[in-house]
Design an enzyme around this catalytic site. Structure first.
Site, PDB file in Angstrom:
ATOM      1  N   LYS A  84      43.381  40.812  39.448  1.00  0.00           N
ATOM      2  CA  LYS A  84      42.709  41.622  40.623  1.00  0.00           C
ATOM      3  C   LYS A  84      41.706  40.776  41.296  1.00  0.00           C
ATOM      4  CE  LYS A  84      43.990  45.433  42.998  1.00  0.00           C
ATOM      5  NZ  LYS A  84      43.724  46.849  43.728  1.00  0.00           N
ATOM      6  N   ILE A  85      41.627  39.665  42.117  1.00  0.00           N
ATOM      7  CA  ILE A  85      40.737  38.721  42.748  1.00  0.00           C
ATOM      8  C   ILE A  85      40.756  39.048  44.216  1.00  0.00           C
ATOM      9  CG2 ILE A  85      39.835  36.369  42.560  1.00  0.00           C
ATOM     10  CD1 ILE A  85      40.718  36.275  40.170  1.00  0.00           C
TER      11      ILE A  85
END
Ligand code: E4P
Length: 218
Positions: A84-85
């Site tokens: 997750k960015i």
């Protein structure tokens, strides 16, 4: 619409898995902190419990190089890890590189259809628009979601949309009607989805009538 569980709590994950409806997990640093366990221990426990479905784990670094290093480390935890960015300029640069390396990504903290369009262009595996947090500031999150679904259809974008920050069962119903790929849902809301008072009342009556009629199947 696939059902992901928005939790890092292993008991909740096990319960949804037992119900046979678990299709993926999303976590974030807040959810991991709520387990009361060291984050890595909690993350690895989830991956052992769910080795064959996407599990999102979020980076903490906010600079490009730092995000890349953390993402590569998280990706080593398992083939089903999705990194997750957050949607920032550094984040989108990192997603482009990670996509080229074959690392799956989930662009998070998305609050507009244009951010989602960009996430699609850089080849993110998933994009997570946060509908509840938009509602919190008196902006209809589901309208943003509808725009994203529409844009992705028009431009044939393959990034899967994860409706996130889901706050009630009506959110879930409306996400499904919009044709969203995935909703990531807190455990308490999944439980509410499975309950209907008329089912309970109807079953009670059937059982009473079965007793009266001496029905015994085995
Ligand atoms: C999931 O990817 C998000 O981190 C999560 O749904 C956020 O939900 P919240 O707005 O209820 O914290």
């Amino acid at each position: 619409m696939k059902i992901f569980v928005d939790t890092a709590k292993i008991e909740e994950i096990r319960q949804v898995k037992e119900w046979g409806i678990l299709e993926g997990i999303t976590t974030n640093p807040t959810l991991l902190s709520q387990t009361g366990k060291p984050w890595k221990e909690a993350a690895l426990e989830i991956l052992r419990e769910v080795p064959d479905k996407p599990v999102s784990l979020e980076v903490i670094a906010t600079d490009f190089e730092g995000m890349l290093k953390e993402a590569r480390e998280l990706a080593k935890f398992g083939d089903n890890v999705v990194v997750k960015i957050p949607f920032t300029t550094e984040g989108i640069k990192a997603v482009k590189v990670l996509t080229a390396e074959g690392i799956k990504t989930n662009v998070t903290l998305v609050f507009s259809s244009l951010q989602a369009l960009v996430a699609g262009k850089i080849g993110a595996t998933y994009v997570s628009p946060f509908i509840g947090r938009l509602d919190d500031i008196a902006y209809e999150g589901l309208l943003v979601l509808e725009e994203i679904v529409h844009l992705y259809e028009i431009y044939g974008i393959e990034t899967e949309i994860i409706a996130a920050s889901v706050r009630n069962v009506d959110h879930v119903r409306r996400c499904a009607l919009l044709g969203v790929d995935i909703a990531t849902i807190p455990f308490s809301i999944i439980k509410q989805m499975l309950y209907h008072p008329l089912t309970e009342i109807g079953l009670k009556r059937f059982l009473e009538d079965a007793k009266k009629a001496n029905i015994s199947i085995l």
